[in-house]
Enzyme design. Structure first.
Site, short mmCIF file in Angstrom:
data_model
loop_
_atom_site.label_atom_id
_atom_site.label_comp_id
_atom_site.label_asym_id
_atom_site.label_seq_id
_atom_site.Cartn_x
_atom_site.Cartn_y
_atom_site.Cartn_z
N LYS A 37 47.47 49.98 32.75
CA LYS A 37 48.45 49.16 33.29
C LYS A 37 49.84 49.64 32.85
CE LYS A 37 45.94 44.69 33.47
NZ LYS A 37 44.46 45.17 33.22
N SER A 68 39.07 52.96 32.23
CA SER A 68 40.36 52.30 32.46
C SER A 68 41.13 51.86 31.27
CB SER A 68 40.12 51.20 33.33
OG SER A 68 39.23 50.21 33.03
N GLU A 85 53.01 37.45 34.79
CA GLU A 85 52.30 36.64 34.51
C GLU A 85 51.05 37.39 33.87
OE1 GLU A 85 49.84 38.04 37.01
OE2 GLU A 85 51.74 37.49 37.87
C1 LIG Z 1 43.49 44.95 33.62
C2 LIG Z 1 42.18 45.88 33.43
C3 LIG Z 1 41.46 46.03 34.75
C4 LIG Z 1 41.39 45.31 35.91
O1 LIG Z 1 42.64 45.56 36.53
P1 LIG Z 1 42.56 46.37 38.09
O2 LIG Z 1 44.00 46.12 38.52
O3 LIG Z 1 41.52 46.07 38.89
O4 LIG Z 1 42.47 47.94 37.51
C5 LIG Z 1 40.45 47.33 34.52
N1 LIG Z 1 40.52 47.59 33.18
C6 LIG Z 1 41.26 47.33 32.24
C7 LIG Z 1 40.89 48.04 30.87
C8 LIG Z 1 42.24 46.47 32.41
O5 LIG Z 1 42.92 46.22 31.30
#
Ligand SMILES: *Cc1c(COP(=O)(O)O)cnc(C)c1O
Length: 404
Positions: free
Chosen positions: A93, A381, A115
């Site tokens: 993010k 992610s 938000e």
């Molecule tokens: C917020 C988040 C997501 C989901 O958000 P996307 O916009 O779909 O990427 C996925 N993995 C992690 C670790 C997150 O913090």
């Protein structure tokens, strides 16, 4: 033949039939200002110099592309993990939050609003604002504030003001409403940092571009490691879809790269407690763009469910809705228990505790058979620190199978 227009929306912000900008008239000035200026600014050399320097020296990019040998052995294929969990603040993010706050400064804004549901995007935005010296206000549902105390504390320590949304269900969608109201009232001073590839045009494109560094690096790193820049498969989890958009971006127009998205099945797509939008959604407008939305026949948004807060969203970005509609990507629905098992498996086999969201992408390995020589890249992610309470519960009640 693969079409060559997956990556970029048209002038009105459409990916096929999805996207656009469905906003109240009072937001036109803000959104039009962004539409007119975003590409010019973010493609300028001056912007890129500052952004790339921060990605490298502050965020810690490039993140490793790691050949997970033990996982590969288990599934009899070649699995590479893109380690977004090793970014500063622990997930992808920050790539977007930093980019948007830099953009806001160049638009002459000194106040940032955002938000957040689970607090991850709030923390990333508060981090970027602390670094770059902008005021930061984060709207968060009152119930979420109670559920996500550690992230609320982080945001406060970073200097952000956390404002509770006390209307409706007191969760994410109510926080979105509060943020929009704020943006209307403070349009000249304020930029709204949206956290995923959702929202009115140009946000889906803007966020995808900031996250596209993920697939740019994958290409370079594969080339270094195996002498070719394209994998056979890329896999990512989809909430709104930003880490997935970043992972797919430079591959959507490469004919021989197969694309797989993992959605949150919750208790199962037929259980009434799910967040699998491509399975359950229909064409609708949510948060300013036309896409697939989980809704009743008369257009009421259906409350989603996922064990992972980051995937607990009743929509999907228009970029992904288009990939789904055109069969360019294959979508899997991963249930809560399957994601949990995959999180424990990765931890045991590779010594990496993944975020619950990322574990949904890993769980695709149990759903689809890959060939021995396939190069399979999975976007990890985020890291699992924020999910330890959930993991601990599994350990304590013994419901986790320990053998792998
Ligand atoms: C917020 C988040 C997501 C989901 O958000 P996307 O916009 O779909 O990427 C996925 N993995 C992690 C670790 C997150 O913090």
């Amino acid at each position: 033949m693969i079409k060559t227009n997956y990556k970029n929306p048209d002038e009105q912000g459409y990916y096929g039939e999805f996207g656009g900008a469905f906003i109240p008239e009072m937001l036109y000035p803000n959104v039009e200002e962004l539409q007119k200026n975003y590409l010019k600014i973010i493609e300028s050399e001056e912007f890129q110099t500052e952004y790339q320097d921060l990605l490298k020296n502050y965020v810690g990019r490039a993140t490793p592309l790691y050949l997970a040998k033990n996982l590969s052995e288990k599934y009899q294929t070649q699995i590479y993990l893109k380690r977004e969990d090793l970014n500063h603040t622990g997930a992808h993010k920050i790539n977007n939050a930093l980019g948007q706050v830099l953009l806001a400064k160049r638009l002459g804004k000194h106040r940032i609003i955002a938000e957040t549901g689970a607090g991850q995007h709030g923390v990333a935005t508060a981090t970027a604002c602390a670094l770059l010296g902008l005021e930061c206000i984060v709207y968060m549902g009152e119930i979420d504030i109670a559920r996500q105390a550690p992230n609320v504390a982080r945001m406060k320590m970073l200097g952000a003001t956390v404002v509770p949304a006390t209307s409706g269900s007191k969760t994410l969608k109510d926080a979105v409403n509060e943020a929009l109201r704020d943006w209307i009232n403070n349009s000249t001073t304020t930029h709204y940092v949206i956290g995923s590839v959702v929202g009115p045009h140009p946000f889906p494109d803007l966020v995808a571009r900031f996250q596209s560094v993920i697939s740019k690096e994958i290409k370079e790193q594969l080339n270094e490691q195996i002498g070719r820049s394209t994998p056979d498969y890329v896999i990512a989890c989809v909430g709104g879809g930003s880490n997935a958009a970043g992972t797919f971006y430079h591959f959507v127009e490469e004919e021989n790269v197969k694309i797989i998205a993992a959605e949150a099945g919750g208790f199962g797509v037929d259980s009434g407690k799910s967040a699998a939008t491509t399975f359950l959604g229909t064409l609708g407008v949510l948060h300013g763009s036309k896409s697939l939305v989980m809704q009743t026949k008369d257009g009421q948004v259906i409350e989603p469910h996922s064990i992972s807060a980051g995937l607990d969203y009743p929509g999907i970005g228009p970029f992904h809705a288009h990939l789904f509609k055109e069969n360019r990507a294959e979508f899997f629905s991963i249930n809560d228990d399957e994601a949990l098992q995959s999180a424990f498996d990765l931890t045991k086999l590779e010594g990496i505790i993944p975020a619950l969201e990322s574990a949904h992408a890993l769980a695709v390995l149990d759903k689809k058979k890959f060939n021995e020589n396939d190069i399979v890249v999975i976007c990890l992610s985020g890291r699992g620190d924020k999910d330890m309470e959930t993991y601990l519960k599994m350990l304590e009640d013994g419901s986790q199978k320990t053998e792998v």
